[in-house]
Scaffold this motif. Structure first.
Motif, PDB file in Angstrom:
ATOM      1  N   PHE A 182       0.838  -1.188   0.000  1.00  9.29           N
ATOM      2  CA  PHE A 182       0.000   0.000   0.000  1.00  9.29           C
ATOM      3  C   PHE A 182       0.886   1.256   0.000  1.00  9.29           C
ATOM      4  CE2 PHE A 182      -2.533  -3.333   1.936  1.00  9.29           C
ATOM      5  CZ  PHE A 182      -3.763  -3.187   1.288  1.00  9.29           C
ATOM      6  N   GLN A 423      -1.780  -7.042  -2.255  1.00 13.13           N
ATOM      7  CA  GLN A 423      -2.297  -6.152  -1.213  1.00 13.13           C
ATOM      8  C   GLN A 423      -3.283  -6.910  -0.330  1.00 13.13           C
ATOM      9  OE1 GLN A 423      -3.981  -2.692  -3.105  1.00 13.13           O
ATOM     10  NE2 GLN A 423      -1.990  -1.703  -3.376  1.00 13.13           N
ATOM     11  N   PRO A 425      -5.648  -6.674   2.699  1.00  8.13           N
ATOM     12  CA  PRO A 425      -6.279  -5.627   3.533  1.00  8.13           C
ATOM     13  C   PRO A 425      -5.972  -5.765   5.019  1.00  8.13           C
ATOM     14  CG  PRO A 425      -7.830  -6.485   1.911  1.00  8.13           C
ATOM     15  CD  PRO A 425      -6.621  -7.378   1.853  1.00  8.13           C
ATOM     16  N   LYS A 428      -2.812  -3.777   5.916  1.00  8.84           N
ATOM     17  CA  LYS A 428      -2.766  -2.344   5.667  1.00  8.84           C
ATOM     18  C   LYS A 428      -2.672  -1.586   6.988  1.00  8.84           C
ATOM     19  CE  LYS A 428      -5.067   1.471   3.301  1.00  8.84           C
ATOM     20  NZ  LYS A 428      -6.244   1.901   2.505  1.00  8.84           N
ATOM     21  N   GLU A 430      -3.237   1.651   8.981  1.00  7.81           N
ATOM     22  CA  GLU A 430      -3.991   2.895   8.979  1.00  7.81           C
ATOM     23  C   GLU A 430      -4.517   3.172  10.379  1.00  7.81           C
ATOM     24  OE1 GLU A 430      -7.219   2.568   6.292  1.00  7.81           O
ATOM     25  OE2 GLU A 430      -7.929   0.643   7.066  1.00  7.81           O
TER      26      GLU A 430
END
Length: 745
Positions: A182, A423, A425, A428, A430
């Motif tokens: 990402f 990728q 999820p 990731k 965040e």
């Protein structure tokens, strides 16, 4: 015994005992008498000028002798730092556990950081050209592995790390950086990464545990597992200190070279611990072993290896490592001057992959027992000739071109393509908010930190309070013989006015000069916290005010508690105790305003400019303006035309007016005004008492002294204006912290 008093006396006598016709007819003696320049009841004579020169010459010789004696006989040795190198009993008992110690689990997502065609350009110092410091660099930093960034001086290894870690505030950056496939995002990356600078300075006044705790509290989310139990955070800190072998130093102050404290190597490990406390996914380190001996370097590297074993990504620039240190790295990114890649990949067992790669290019072979890191840098300087293109003449080997054409580069490109296409999820990184802690928690923790730092800085605050008491006693004790007098000479009255002026100037100068180095240290620490995503300017600006405020109040109370009763400035015979208390409180209020303005302006200067020298110059300018245009050296009635601006914008004017009017309004004590005084005619003495001394009330004399421009009705206005000035200074400090960053990157 004060040399300045002798200098001042000589200058005054040189003027008023001269043969200038202006002072003919005994006018010079009258002026000297009215201003108190008397010896045995008579004005000083001109021969005293020679006595002044003699005294100053002797004083200078005595100072030279004392200085020479101090240099010869006195020697200040720095205190020893750190703890003994020998392990403690507890460390011996737990020695078998150290190798297997792990950091208490705190949530983090393992990170594979890939970067492709990364370039960095800056503007040349001369002309309009640009310099390319990094040239299309690609690579992958994998989770659970430790990668070394190496190269000759000027190759750009620290620059590359700063660019990837988002520590560059200028220049043009091109290329792609991915975290687990990402795109890199500023807020998330700062929160999931740690960065240890080469000379990372921690607050000397805090203990090891307090330093680590502060980082953990500001960088760990409240939903982190360490907060699941009441003692979870402390257990997290304990496990970090155990991993980095700082347990025995947990309650030691970090210290500095002058006062003692941790050793250089212990501070290195503490800097790593501060970053690890945030449970980062990736840790960057700038030359973590530089300046350390072999034992210290191995201690640091062992700690980094434990971070890798926990699944974190570790990236470090390294300079001239020993064989044992170099062997602890898994991967290597080697650069040459111009920011070009020479080698990237797995080092292999005993650096076998690295050695094979370069030997296949035709370099000299590595001797048995030779340090592969040293050998690698040496072969880069070898002049290796290779066949030219299309049967042209042989040409020197370009290691950067050789890398571009190598199979290793092809394999790297495939890995980079896969990283961009894959990728997950769940991997990731965040965050919902910019900061891990709430604004209230950030403000509170930063304020508590600065209050602790201030409290443990006796050289700053204790000395300031002691000097406030000493200066208050010295200045007020001059008036002990006359404090109960109902009639004052003009010289005594002007001395009172001058002493009030000197008192707030001296305390102000002491405040601004002492606050600058302290504020500079805190400011630089804030820059590191800001880069790590821990704090914003609001928290630091508020903490600056809170920490300084209580000591401003204490020092001003101590000064006024000594100065006011000893000097007797509020002892007007027509005032009862209630009025005297009100006058004293008003005097203290303006004195506290003065200390606050000087201190906070000192903080503002350190936030506005880069270095202490420039801040000190600005402080000197401010002090000079306050000295000249507050209303004593140059009286208000003498400031006309353009110079009125300096009077009305100068905070010293409102402080001085507030101080004088607070204590002298409605004062009915008498002042004897002699013929020859500047105020003899303006006060009407030539009419009421021709050719003789006259008596006026103190408040009348003070009113004429300042040309009628200082008035008791201005006291509320002065307080409001000073409050507005203080507010403007604080807001300017907030803005300077927000928009200026002097981190050198």
């Amino acid at each position: 015994m004060m040399p300045l008093a002798w200098v001042y006396r000589a200058l005054i006598l040189n003027e008023f005992t001269s043969n200038d016709p202006v002072y003919a007819g005994g006018l010079g003696d009258k002026i000297l008498r009215s201003n108190g320049f008397l010896y045995k009841g008579e004005p000083f004579t001109r021969e005293w000028i020679a006595y002044c020169f003699l005294f100053l010459f002797v004083f200078l010789i005595v100072c030279f002798i004392i200085s020479a004696a101090c240099l010869h006989y006195l020697r200040k040795e720095p205190k020893s730092t750190g703890t003994p190198d020998m392990p403690t009993k507890d460390e011996k008992e737990n020695e078998g556990e150290k190798g297997n110690s792990q950091i208490r689990e705190a949530t983090f997502i393992p990170v594979d950081l890939s970067f492709k065609d990364l370039s960095y350009e800056v503007k040349a110092s001369k002309g309009s050209d640009t310099l390319r410091l990094l040239d299309n660099i690609s690579g992958i930093f994998s989770a659970g592995r430790m990668c070394a960034l190496m190269g000759e001086s000027g190759a750009g290894k620290t620059t590359l790390m700063d660019v990837i870690a988002l520590r560059k505030g200028s220049g043009n950056i091109c290329g792609e950086v991915l975290l687990n496939g990402f795109p890199q995002e500023s807020i998330s990356f700062r929160r999931c990464s740690g960065y240890v600078e080469q000379f990372d300075v921690q607050s000397a006044e805090l203990t090891v545990r307090e330093t680590i705790r502060f980082s953990a509290q500001l960088r760990l989310d409240k939903n982190n597992p360490v907060y699941d139990t009441p003692n979870g955070l402390e257990e997290h800190i304990d496990s970090i200190m155990k991993t980095l072998e700082l347990t025995s130093e947990a309650e030691l102050l970090v210290g500095n070279e002058e006062d003692g404290g941790l050793t250089f190597e212990q501070k290195k490990r503490l800097s790593i611990a501060v970053e690890v406390a945030a449970s980062p996914s990736i840790v960057f380190l700038d030359e973590p072993t530089s300046g350390l001996d072999a034992r210290g370097a191995l201690l640091v590297m062992n700690a980094l290896k434990k971070l890798c074993d926990s699944g974190r990504t570790v990236v470090a620039t390294i300079h001239q490592p020993s064989s044992s240190v170099f062997d602890m790295f898994d991967d290597l990114l080697l650069l040459k001057k111009g920011g070009k890649v020479v080698f990237f990949g797995d080092l292999g067992t005993m650096s076998g992959n690295l050695v094979s790669y370069f030997e296949n290019l035709g370099t000299s072979t590595m001797n048995k027992g030779e340090n592969p890191a040293t050998w690698m840098l040496n072969v880069l300087s070898e002049n290796i000739m290779v066949s030219g293109v299309n049967d042209q003449e042989d040409e020197p080997l370009d290691f950067a071109k050789a890398w571009e054409n190598s199979s290793n580069k092809v394999d790297l490109q495939k890995q980079l393509s896969e990283a961009g296409e894959t990728q997950d999820p769940n991997l990731k990184i965040e965050y919902d908010t910019q900061f891990a802690a709430s604004w209230y928690q950030r403000d509170t923790l930063m304020a508590q930190r600065l209050v602790t730092i201030y409290w443990r800085s006796p050289a700053y605050n204790l000395s300031r309070m002691v000097l406030s008491l000493a200066i208050a006693f010295l200045l007020s004790s001059i008036f002990i013989p006359i404090r109960s007098n109902l009639v004052l000479s003009e010289a005594e009255m002007t001395s009172l006015l001058s002493t009030i002026f000197i008192s707030f100037i001296i305390i102000g100068v002491l405040s601004i000069t002492s606050v600058i180095p302290v504020s500079l240290s805190i400011r630089d620490m804030y820059y590191r916290h800001k880069a790590a995503g821990m704090l914003n300017s609001r928290s630091v600006g508020r903490a600056f005010a809170i920490a300084e405020k209580r000591f401003i109040i204490i020092s001003s109370v101590l000064f006024c508690a000594v100065f006011i009763p000893i000097s007797g400035i509020v002892d007007s015979p027509n005032q009862d105790l209630r009025h005297k208390v009100r006058k004293s409180i008003a005097f203290w209020g303006f004195f506290a305003f003065n200390g606050a303005i000087y201190s906070y302006i000192g903080q503002l200067f350190t936030c506005l400019v880069r270095g202490q020298g420039t801040a000190t110059i600005l402080a000197s300018v401010f002090i000079g303006i306050n000295n000249f245009f507050s209303g004593l050296i140059v009286r208000p009635q003498q400031m006309t035309g353009f110079w009125q601006i300096t009077y009305w914008i100068n905070p010293g004017h409102f402080v001085y007016e507030g101080l004088c009017m607070s204590v002298f309004n409605n004062d009915t004590r008498k002042v004897i005004v002699s013929e020859g005084s500047d105020y003899y005619i303006p006060l009407g003495c030539d009419i009421t008492y021709p050719n003789s001394d006259c008596e006026v009330e103190v408040h009348t004399y003070v009113d004429e002294f300042f040309g009628g421009l200082f008035h008791k009705d201005n006291i509320p206005r002065d307080a409001i204006i000073l409050g507005c000035i203080l507010f403007a200074v604080r807001m300017s400090t907030f803005l300077a912290l927000r928009f200026f960053t002097y981190s050198g990157k």
